[in-house]
Motif scaffolding. Sequence first.
Motif, PDB file in Angstrom:
ATOM      1  N   VAL A  29       0.868  -1.173   0.000  1.00 12.27           N
ATOM      2  CA  VAL A  29       0.000   0.000   0.000  1.00 12.27           C
ATOM      3  C   VAL A  29       0.906   1.224   0.000  1.00 12.27           C
ATOM      4  N   HIS A  30       0.946   1.908  -1.145  1.00 15.47           N
ATOM      5  CA  HIS A  30       1.847   3.049  -1.315  1.00 15.47           C
ATOM      6  C   HIS A  30       3.280   2.565  -1.060  1.00 15.47           C
ATOM      7  N   GLU A  31       3.945   3.142  -0.080  1.00 19.73           N
ATOM      8  CA  GLU A  31       5.328   2.742   0.205  1.00 19.73           C
ATOM      9  C   GLU A  31       5.416   1.643   1.254  1.00 19.73           C
ATOM     10  N   GLU A  32       4.288   1.239   1.778  1.00 14.33           N
ATOM     11  CA  GLU A  32       4.292   0.236   2.838  1.00 14.33           C
ATOM     12  C   GLU A  32       4.237  -1.170   2.255  1.00 14.33           C
ATOM     13  N   LEU A  33       5.269  -1.946   2.517  1.00 12.95           N
ATOM     14  CA  LEU A  33       5.292  -3.331   2.082  1.00 12.95           C
ATOM     15  C   LEU A  33       4.526  -4.185   3.086  1.00 12.95           C
ATOM     16  N   VAL A  34       3.551  -4.927   2.585  1.00 11.00           N
ATOM     17  CA  VAL A  34       2.697  -5.736   3.445  1.00 11.00           C
ATOM     18  C   VAL A  34       3.085  -7.209   3.374  1.00 11.00           C
ATOM     19  N   GLY A  35       3.292  -7.719   2.165  1.00 12.88           N
ATOM     20  CA  GLY A  35       3.606  -9.135   2.034  1.00 12.88           C
ATOM     21  C   GLY A  35       3.656  -9.545   0.584  1.00 12.88           C
ATOM     22  N   ALA A  36       3.325 -10.792   0.322  1.00  6.78           N
ATOM     23  CA  ALA A  36       3.413 -11.343  -1.026  1.00  6.78           C
ATOM     24  C   ALA A  36       2.332 -12.389  -1.225  1.00  6.78           C
ATOM     25  N   VAL A  37       1.977 -12.587  -2.493  1.00  6.25           N
ATOM     26  CA  VAL A  37       1.033 -13.627  -2.884  1.00  6.25           C
ATOM     27  C   VAL A  37       1.704 -14.507  -3.918  1.00  6.25           C
ATOM     28  N   ILE A  38       1.557 -15.800  -3.757  1.00  3.10           N
ATOM     29  CA  ILE A  38       2.111 -16.768  -4.700  1.00  3.10           C
ATOM     30  C   ILE A  38       0.969 -17.617  -5.233  1.00  3.10           C
ATOM     31  N   VAL A  39       0.865 -17.724  -6.562  1.00  4.84           N
ATOM     32  CA  VAL A  39      -0.142 -18.599  -7.166  1.00  4.84           C
ATOM     33  C   VAL A  39       0.536 -19.457  -8.219  1.00  4.84           C
ATOM     34  N   PHE A  40       0.006 -20.657  -8.425  1.00  6.95           N
ATOM     35  CA  PHE A  40       0.468 -21.450  -9.560  1.00  6.95           C
ATOM     36  C   PHE A  40      -0.648 -22.368 -10.043  1.00  6.95           C
ATOM     37  N   ARG A  41      -0.491 -22.810 -11.253  1.00  7.22           N
ATOM     38  CA  ARG A  41      -1.404 -23.768 -11.860  1.00  7.22           C
ATOM     39  C   ARG A  41      -0.644 -25.039 -12.185  1.00  7.22           C
ATOM     40  N   ALA A  42      -1.377 -26.139 -12.209  1.00  7.84           N
ATOM     41  CA  ALA A  42      -0.756 -27.445 -12.440  1.00  7.84           C
ATOM     42  C   ALA A  42      -1.676 -28.289 -13.312  1.00  7.84           C
ATOM     43  N   GLY A  43      -1.106 -29.398 -13.802  1.00 10.13           N
ATOM     44  CA  GLY A  43      -1.912 -30.367 -14.545  1.00 10.13           C
ATOM     45  C   GLY A  43      -2.481 -29.806 -15.830  1.00 10.13           C
ATOM     46  N   ASP A  44      -3.797 -29.983 -16.019  1.00  9.87           N
ATOM     47  CA  ASP A  44      -4.454 -29.586 -17.261  1.00  9.87           C
ATOM     48  C   ASP A  44      -4.902 -28.133 -17.270  1.00  9.87           C
ATOM     49  N   SER A  45      -4.697 -27.399 -16.202  1.00  9.38           N
ATOM     50  CA  SER A  45      -5.102 -25.987 -16.171  1.00  9.38           C
ATOM     51  C   SER A  45      -4.304 -25.193 -17.196  1.00  9.38           C
ATOM     52  N   ALA A  46      -4.937 -24.168 -17.758  1.00  7.73           N
ATOM     53  CA  ALA A  46      -4.257 -23.314 -18.725  1.00  7.73           C
ATOM     54  C   ALA A  46      -3.096 -22.580 -18.068  1.00  7.73           C
ATOM     55  N   HIS A  47      -2.087 -22.264 -18.853  1.00  7.16           N
ATOM     56  CA  HIS A  47      -0.931 -21.560 -18.321  1.00  7.16           C
ATOM     57  C   HIS A  47      -1.308 -20.134 -17.926  1.00  7.16           C
ATOM     58  N   LEU A  48      -0.699 -19.678 -16.847  1.00  7.48           N
ATOM     59  CA  LEU A  48      -0.869 -18.288 -16.450  1.00  7.48           C
ATOM     60  C   LEU A  48      -0.123 -17.380 -17.414  1.00  7.48           C
ATOM     61  N   THR A  49      -0.701 -16.215 -17.685  1.00  2.00           N
ATOM     62  CA  THR A  49      -0.151 -15.306 -18.695  1.00  2.00           C
ATOM     63  C   THR A  49       0.046 -13.919 -18.103  1.00  2.00           C
ATOM     64  N   ASP A  50       0.605 -13.028 -18.937  1.00  2.00           N
ATOM     65  CA  ASP A  50       0.775 -11.635 -18.518  1.00  2.00           C
ATOM     66  C   ASP A  50      -0.578 -10.973 -18.267  1.00  2.00           C
ATOM     67  N   ALA A  51      -1.595 -11.364 -19.062  1.00  2.00           N
ATOM     68  CA  ALA A  51      -2.935 -10.807 -18.840  1.00  2.00           C
ATOM     69  C   ALA A  51      -3.474 -11.221 -17.475  1.00  2.00           C
ATOM     70  N   ASP A  52      -3.211 -12.475 -17.076  1.00  4.08           N
ATOM     71  CA  ASP A  52      -3.602 -12.925 -15.735  1.00  4.08           C
ATOM     72  C   ASP A  52      -2.869 -12.132 -14.665  1.00  4.08           C
ATOM     73  N   ALA A  53      -1.591 -11.865 -14.912  1.00  6.76           N
ATOM     74  CA  ALA A  53      -0.807 -11.113 -13.931  1.00  6.76           C
ATOM     75  C   ALA A  53      -1.352  -9.696 -13.767  1.00  6.76           C
ATOM     76  N   GLU A  54      -1.800  -9.102 -14.888  1.00  3.29           N
ATOM     77  CA  GLU A  54      -2.359  -7.747 -14.797  1.00  3.29           C
ATOM     78  C   GLU A  54      -3.625  -7.734 -13.948  1.00  3.29           C
ATOM     79  N   LEU A  55      -4.516  -8.699 -14.210  1.00  2.00           N
ATOM     80  CA  LEU A  55      -5.756  -8.757 -13.439  1.00  2.00           C
ATOM     81  C   LEU A  55      -5.482  -9.086 -11.977  1.00  2.00           C
ATOM     82  N   LEU A  56      -4.633 -10.077 -11.725  1.00  2.00           N
ATOM     83  CA  LEU A  56      -4.327 -10.447 -10.352  1.00  2.00           C
ATOM     84  C   LEU A  56      -3.586  -9.332  -9.627  1.00  2.00           C
ATOM     85  N   GLY A  57      -2.786  -8.561 -10.372  1.00  2.00           N
ATOM     86  CA  GLY A  57      -2.118  -7.424  -9.752  1.00  2.00           C
ATOM     87  C   GLY A  57      -3.111  -6.384  -9.266  1.00  2.00           C
TER      88      GLY A  57
END
Length: 616
Positions: free
Chosen positions: A311-339
């Motif tokens: 939040v602004h200059e305050e670092l709060v933490g991190a989020v990690i996501v991944f997909r496996a198996g038959d799920s579609a690959h994560l893309t830059d468009a996914d990163a934009e929305l998740l961001g």
Amino acid sequence: MPGDQVQPDPRILLTQAELAALADAVHHSENVAESAERLLDELTLTRRLLDHCPAGIAVLDTELRYLYLNDALARLNGVPAAEHLGRRLRDVLPDLEASEQLLAKVLRTGVPQVITVGGQTPADTTGDNRWWLGAYHRLTGPSGEILGVAGVVMEVTDALRGREDLVRARNRMALLDEANRSTGATLDLGQACQALADLLVPRFADYAAVDVVDPEGTPQVPSDRYPLRLRRIALATTPELAEASSPLGLLGEFVVYRAGSPMAHVLADRRPLVLTDPADEAMRQFSLSYERKEHFRRMGAHSGIYLPLAVHEELVGAVIVFRAGDSAHLTDADAELLGDLTDRAATGIAHAVRYTREHETALEMQRAFLNTPTVTGPGVETLGRYLPAGAGAEVGGDWFDTLALPHGRTLLVVGDVMGHGIRAAAAMSEYRSVLRTLAVQSSTPDFILLQAERTALTLELDRVATCLLALLDPRRECATFSNAGHVPPLLVAPDGTRTLLSLPVAPPLGVGLGSFSATTIPVAPGSVLLLCTDGLIERRDRDIETGLTTLADLPIDPAAPLPTLLETVTTHLDPSTSEDDVAILLARTGPPPPHTDHLPWLPQGWLHGRNLTPPR
């Protein structure tokens, strides 16, 4: 296909040239009736309307072969009009969805149909699907014979894509609003982080972890020199990965990233990192040890994203996501929305982090102060309990205290600083210290409160406090009370008679209007006194008078052990439902002690050879 071409039947539909020639012949003939000439003019006008209509128009025979189409439809299809005539729809436009079956149904049933058809035509150069809105009806002759099918077609690709964009934008806003609402609805850090993880799985990922920066282990973003330590607060996985993902990290454990690692740079730059190669070292850093890396590979994880929580200059933490198996690959468009989503969620989580740290600090302060050893005079048994408010409520400034005084007396103190949080806990410690100091210098509770009031004003304490003092004197079998805006005490006589003591109530300490009085009442040996703060009896859904009535009706057995009596109090009044913290102090008087003037808080023999006169 040329072999399938069939010349249009002139009995059904004239060609444009034939119609023009017939019109010219009629207009130059002297034997044609005026009505026939007008009919032909009307037919010619109708044909011009069809030919120049911006919507595509076609007529097909009973074999669903083109008999007529205007230029607009030829342009939509990307095939010259002449190449349509005599050919089936599927031969001209093989990449359309099942339109021919629909036309056959109209031809068979006679029921008009209006539908949207998607696909591709030779006019399409982008390779993307297009959509057309078509209205189709059956054509019949004068005797009811079936002649074919007519259709009017308009392209609606731009409209549908615009509507899809609008729907996507609306869904995106709803999703961001959900992230903001779900993580901001609670000040409980675990609940806020879990709400984000549950929002991500399974909607966007097969695995999600939410980590919060540990302020002691990570004073700043350590991208170059220092390791980065985070605590795993929330996890979410699909059912298929629930067991397989457990070696990747457990709730509550610390996750340490080395200086210069991909995660350190993600948090330093505040930019997501998309990982699309399972063999990439950054991808394999989802888990740190060699065994975990191998386990991660065997799970079939193929793409992931590191996302910062800030939040602004305050670092709060991190989020990690991944997909496996038959799920579609994560893309830059996914990163934009998740961001965008994590940016919204970060505000609520940051509030929960700040609240949790302040709550824990205030609670530790409370416990540290209340763990200070207390001493009672002879003939008095006491038991106190501090109960912090439940999740989502702030720690307040409630406290209790006991102090042994000369002549076998014991001072009981219960107080409540107005407000919550660290400042309230700090003010509580100041009031407690002031009262302890004044108690050994003053003789009566009202004078102690008067001096405490003056001291609070001198020190400019910014919080007022309610306070109840009870000076027990077992030798004289009495107790003297002074009340500064506090809840009245409950006295239980040895025979079980319960009395909610009606005492004069002065304003709280720190108001500057103190005019305190002392009330002395008999207290027989074996009596029990219950002092508490208002959190024990006051609730949002009931007024304090109802709580006082419940307090006065408590089934207290004065002969029972104090721990048993405390359990009776907490069972019947249930402090866990309170939105405020609670302090409870129980005291029982015993047989009158023998006369003594020694000071019980000093080591035995300390007075030997000293000329001290205890205050009276």
